[in-house]
Design an enzyme around this catalytic site. Sequence first.
Site, PDB file in Angstrom:
ATOM      1  N   HIS A 187      42.297  22.795  62.132  1.00  8.98           N
ATOM      2  CA  HIS A 187      42.064  21.264  62.279  1.00  8.98           C
ATOM      3  C   HIS A 187      43.108  21.200  63.401  1.00  8.98           C
ATOM      4  CE1 HIS A 187      40.710  19.936  58.183  1.00  8.98           C
ATOM      5  NE2 HIS A 187      39.845  19.749  59.233  1.00  8.98           N
ATOM      6  N   ARG A 288      28.212  14.096  61.220  1.00  7.86           N
ATOM      7  CA  ARG A 288      28.676  14.675  60.138  1.00  7.86           C
ATOM      8  C   ARG A 288      29.119  13.472  59.181  1.00  7.86           C
ATOM      9  NH1 ARG A 288      31.232  18.029  64.357  1.00  7.86           N
ATOM     10  NH2 ARG A 288      30.805  20.451  63.568  1.00  7.86           N
ATOM     11  N   ARG A 323      23.535  14.467  58.879  1.00  2.64           N
ATOM     12  CA  ARG A 323      23.554  15.680  58.201  1.00  2.64           C
ATOM     13  C   ARG A 323      23.916  15.125  56.592  1.00  2.64           C
ATOM     14  NH1 ARG A 323      27.258  20.734  59.779  1.00  2.64           N
ATOM     15  NH2 ARG A 323      29.244  19.074  58.737  1.00  2.64           N
ATOM     16  N   GLU A 409      23.135  28.216  59.305  1.00  3.07           N
ATOM     17  CA  GLU A 409      24.089  28.721  59.541  1.00  3.07           C
ATOM     18  C   GLU A 409      24.915  29.573  58.351  1.00  3.07           C
ATOM     19  OE1 GLU A 409      26.671  25.150  59.242  1.00  3.07           O
ATOM     20  OE2 GLU A 409      25.294  24.393  57.623  1.00  3.07           O
ATOM     21  N   ASN A 432      29.173  27.918  63.996  1.00  2.00           N
ATOM     22  CA  ASN A 432      30.476  27.881  63.725  1.00  2.00           C
ATOM     23  C   ASN A 432      30.476  28.777  62.278  1.00  2.00           C
ATOM     24  OD1 ASN A 432      30.857  26.153  65.748  1.00  2.00           O
ATOM     25  ND2 ASN A 432      31.230  24.257  64.408  1.00  2.00           N
ATOM     26  N   ASP A 433      29.688  28.407  61.314  1.00  2.00           N
ATOM     27  CA  ASP A 433      29.559  28.862  60.104  1.00  2.00           C
ATOM     28  C   ASP A 433      28.987  30.235  60.087  1.00  2.00           C
ATOM     29  OD1 ASP A 433      31.040  27.476  58.165  1.00  2.00           O
ATOM     30  OD2 ASP A 433      29.876  25.903  58.740  1.00  2.00           O
ATOM     31  N   ARG A 443      36.093  33.346  60.808  1.00  2.00           N
ATOM     32  CA  ARG A 443      36.138  32.092  61.952  1.00  2.00           C
ATOM     33  C   ARG A 443      37.383  32.227  62.609  1.00  2.00           C
ATOM     34  NH1 ARG A 443      32.806  26.972  60.233  1.00  2.00           N
ATOM     35  NH2 ARG A 443      33.742  25.311  61.576  1.00  2.00           N
ATOM     36  N   CYS A 475      23.812  22.964  67.448  1.00  2.00           N
ATOM     37  CA  CYS A 475      24.984  22.264  67.259  1.00  2.00           C
ATOM     38  C   CYS A 475      26.371  22.695  66.929  1.00  2.00           C
ATOM     39  CB  CYS A 475      24.734  20.887  66.152  1.00  2.00           C
ATOM     40  SG  CYS A 475      24.733  21.895  64.746  1.00  2.00           S
TER      41      CYS A 475
END
Length: 547
Positions: A187, A288, A323, A409, A432-433, A443, A475
């Site tokens: 974060h 998101r 999403r 993902e 990312n995932d 990750r 994305c």
Amino acid sequence: MKRIGQAVSPGLAKAPAHIVRAVSWSLPKQAVANVDSELEKIDEAIMLTTNELQKIKNKTSSTSNQHDTDIIQVHLAIARDPEVRKRVRQRIEQESCDAAYAYYVEMEAVLESFAKHDDTYIGERKSDILDVRDRMLSHLHVPIAPVAKLDRDVILVGDDLMPSRFLQYDLQHVKGIVTRKGGMISHTVILARASGIPMLVGVEGLENVKQGQIVILDGLNGCVMFDPDPDEQADYAGQLADYTELITTLVEESPSAPATKPIQANIHGSDNIDGVRRYGADGIGLFRTEMIYMKATAIPSEDEQYDIYKAVLAQVDGPIVVRTLDIGADKQLPYLSRSSELRGIAHSLAHPELLKPQLGALLRASGEGDLRMLLPMVRSTTEIRRFKAILARLVTSKTMTIPLGIMVETVDALKNIDSLAREVDFLSIGTNDLKAELSAAGRAQGGSWYDPTLLAAVNRIIQTGHRHGIEVTLCGEMAADPMLAPVLFGLDLDVWSVRPQAIPLIRRELRKMDYDNCRKTALECLKTNSEEKLRSVLERHWKGVQS
Ligand code: PEP
Ligand code: MG
């Protein structure tokens, strides 16, 4: 002294070091005679922590960007977690121990359960839990010193930097961040990127850095210099001038000169639409919606959500890909009666009370523009079919048609990609995932997109999508790396979706691509079996383009 690290937020900075000290706890168990007073202390600490976080949230929502507010919202949810409160109270009652110890032990158990997950997304959320834990313990045990007030520009240097500590600094004076810990999607990194602050992680030897020592942070090439010599300082000045000119030119030219492929924007919630327009996005490729739910105190109604989606459609040209809620695991909603290990679409299917108002709102808003729906963390065709059945029951008129896509993902989605592609109108790759699921390192550690296994997966998804005659978007953060743009172009990726600030650079690269050359490079990259080999193919490509 020069050190290498991983550049996770781009940019250049020069300023004195400001050392960020880690917080450490030693909490032996204390036997207590008055259990009730310890129980009260827990509730008081939750209240004080919540008030503090609320103050930070109020400050950030008036002065800062959406990401900051969103992250504090996650912290509020952790602080108020009813399950943790229940377990801490039980421990105090059963063991007649002090509140600080009971809370510390319970949070250790939460952290341990996170450590068992290979999922790096969850791994990255550990820092949020530690952040809230320290805040709570500062009320239960000894106060943690507040962050120092900055009266000049600095570069923060430390082992780690917790997101809410980061937000307490006067960010106008934070010119850069250098840490040992942290990954691409922690974060603090997301916040640094969103605030335009260059950041380097994975830098060793920081314990020797002194307060006030001059630091040059090169968040373009992934290195940092402490006490730079005059030559290094002169190089930096030249590099900074070039970089500033490049960014100014890119932003000015971006909306007027289209690229060969659409470049869309990723957004969290609906508050940073200005950025989407300023950088000339060709629509929104990833909207998101977690924060719409996390900011609320009860399930957001269909009407509330309809107003949000309708407002975004009115402000942005081009498709808007919304999403559905990607919640679960560590991201729980405080107003739900039970917490869940499920995530993404599986969580939504298990909670129709969350999904239905969202679908109702999307169906109604679909009449207002080019709205599309995207399902997160899909693993099987059964999930898509169950989702379609719920959707069909909510459709009340023929005009309510929305193209349906899935995020690819998960490793399961990759395995089932052929049958999944048959069910939907488009695919969107969530690197990312996906990278987290493909690599045991996860990750947090898996610091690079230059990964042949990931690239092979991306290629397979694109090819499968095309065989089924559907478009494929990327994305995840990988799409924002300009070095990889020729490879993705050569692999025939249809749409890039990136954070708004990354659009100008990708647009510039995509405008000058030569397909045959990129195709050759992409095929060569697919033949590599290590990060080094992949990088060397890319380096050759870029040298060839420049010469
Ligand atoms: C991804 O996983 O690549 C993605 C875009 O989703 P998120 O980062 O929201 O999990
Ligand atoms: Mg994801």
